[in-house]
Design a protein around this motif. Structure first.
Motif, short mmCIF file in Angstrom:
data_model
loop_
_atom_site.label_atom_id
_atom_site.label_comp_id
_atom_site.label_asym_id
_atom_site.label_seq_id
_atom_site.Cartn_x
_atom_site.Cartn_y
_atom_site.Cartn_z
N THR A 172 0.85 -1.19 0.00
CA THR A 172 0.00 0.00 0.00
C THR A 172 0.89 1.24 0.00
N ALA A 173 1.20 1.69 -1.18
CA ALA A 173 2.01 2.90 -1.31
C ALA A 173 1.11 4.11 -1.05
N THR A 174 1.69 5.14 -0.49
CA THR A 174 0.90 6.34 -0.21
C THR A 174 0.62 7.12 -1.48
N SER A 175 1.45 6.95 -2.50
CA SER A 175 1.21 7.63 -3.77
C SER A 175 1.75 6.78 -4.91
N VAL A 176 1.40 7.15 -6.11
CA VAL A 176 1.88 6.43 -7.29
C VAL A 176 3.40 6.52 -7.39
N ALA A 177 3.96 7.62 -6.94
CA ALA A 177 5.42 7.80 -7.00
C ALA A 177 6.15 6.82 -6.09
N ASP A 178 5.47 6.30 -5.06
CA ASP A 178 6.11 5.38 -4.13
C ASP A 178 6.08 3.92 -4.59
N LEU A 179 5.41 3.64 -5.68
CA LEU A 179 5.37 2.27 -6.19
C LEU A 179 6.75 1.88 -6.72
N PRO A 180 7.09 0.59 -6.69
CA PRO A 180 8.42 0.14 -7.12
C PRO A 180 8.55 0.05 -8.65
N TRP A 181 8.48 1.20 -9.32
CA TRP A 181 8.48 1.24 -10.78
C TRP A 181 9.75 0.63 -11.38
N THR A 182 10.90 1.05 -10.91
CA THR A 182 12.17 0.57 -11.47
C THR A 182 12.30 -0.94 -11.28
N TYR A 183 11.97 -1.40 -10.09
CA TYR A 183 12.04 -2.83 -9.81
C TYR A 183 11.05 -3.60 -10.70
N ALA A 184 9.83 -3.06 -10.86
CA ALA A 184 8.81 -3.72 -11.69
C ALA A 184 9.27 -3.81 -13.14
N ILE A 185 9.89 -2.76 -13.64
CA ILE A 185 10.39 -2.78 -15.03
C ILE A 185 11.51 -3.80 -15.16
N THR A 186 12.43 -3.83 -14.20
CA THR A 186 13.54 -4.78 -14.23
C THR A 186 13.03 -6.21 -14.20
N VAL A 187 12.11 -6.48 -13.29
CA VAL A 187 11.57 -7.84 -13.16
C VAL A 187 10.79 -8.23 -14.42
N SER A 188 10.02 -7.30 -14.98
CA SER A 188 9.23 -7.64 -16.17
C SER A 188 10.14 -7.92 -17.38
N LEU A 189 11.21 -7.17 -17.54
CA LEU A 189 12.14 -7.45 -18.63
C LEU A 189 12.84 -8.79 -18.42
N SER A 190 13.17 -9.10 -17.18
CA SER A 190 13.77 -10.41 -16.87
C SER A 190 12.78 -11.54 -17.16
N ALA A 191 11.51 -11.31 -16.85
CA ALA A 191 10.49 -12.33 -17.12
C ALA A 191 10.31 -12.53 -18.62
N ALA A 192 10.38 -11.45 -19.39
CA ALA A 192 10.28 -11.57 -20.85
C ALA A 192 11.43 -12.40 -21.40
N LEU A 193 12.64 -12.14 -20.90
CA LEU A 193 13.80 -12.91 -21.34
C LEU A 193 13.67 -14.38 -20.94
N ALA A 194 13.24 -14.63 -19.71
CA ALA A 194 13.04 -16.02 -19.26
C ALA A 194 11.98 -16.70 -20.11
N SER A 195 10.92 -15.97 -20.47
CA SER A 195 9.87 -16.53 -21.31
C SER A 195 10.41 -16.91 -22.68
#
Length: 169
Positions: A35-58
């Motif tokens: 529960t982030a207090t704002s959209v800016a507090d969401l883990p954007w960089t981590y989410a992008i990194t993990v999603s690119l890693s998932a695409a490569l693994a896929s």
């Protein structure tokens, strides 16, 4: 030598699978961000990194599936394989994004939560993509000359492109 009629559908199949994996992991990671207090507090960089890693693994897992000639499956076995690959690619992406991996200190709970949410999203996508009208079926929707009235696949590709991509040679 090089079958151009089959190359493009295979590329599209890889891109479709990797794209869905990346998107599902991205949103599951943001959901697991708490529960982030704002959209800016969401883990954007981590989410992008993990999603690119998932695409490569896929892409890697799909390449293994193609090399093992396990692509021309009926609906439920295809869904099961896709769900297993989605779970594995999500888990591998979380492990990869952790940097130096330590089995004891790794946040297994979050990684497994993301993998489960991603897998549930993949199941939903597969079920929504399940039934598509075949492109070459007459307007009445009945079988004609051995052509089924419905084509079932968990892919969001058009039935003809998907059929050409997974056909055994």
């Amino acid at each position: 030598m090089f079958d151009t009629l089959r190359t493009n559908p295979i590329f599209l199949d890889f891109a479709e699978r990797a794209g869905w994996s990346a998107g599902q992991v991205f949103f599951a990671t943001l959901l697991a961000g708490g529960t982030a207090t704002s959209v800016a507090d969401l883990p954007w960089t981590y989410a992008i990194t993990v999603s690119l890693s998932a695409a490569l693994a896929s892409v890697l897992l799909t390449a293994l599936q193609y090399l093992g000639r396990a692509t021309n499956l009926s609906f439920w076995p295809d869904v099961f394989v896709r769900l297993a690959k989605t779970f594995l690619s999500s888990l591998l992406a979380s492990i990869t994004a952790a940097g130096v991996f330590n089995v004891v200190e790794f946040d297994w709970t979050t990684a497994l939560n993301v993998a489960v949410v991603t897998t549930i999203a993949a199941l939903g996508k597969s079920l929504l993509a399940r039934e598509k009208p075949a492109a070459d079926v007459p307007a009445g929707g009945t079988e004609s000359a051995g052509v089924p009235a419905r084509v079932t696949s968990p892919s969001t590709l058009s039935p003809e492109v998907y059929r050409r991509a997974v056909a055994r040679r």
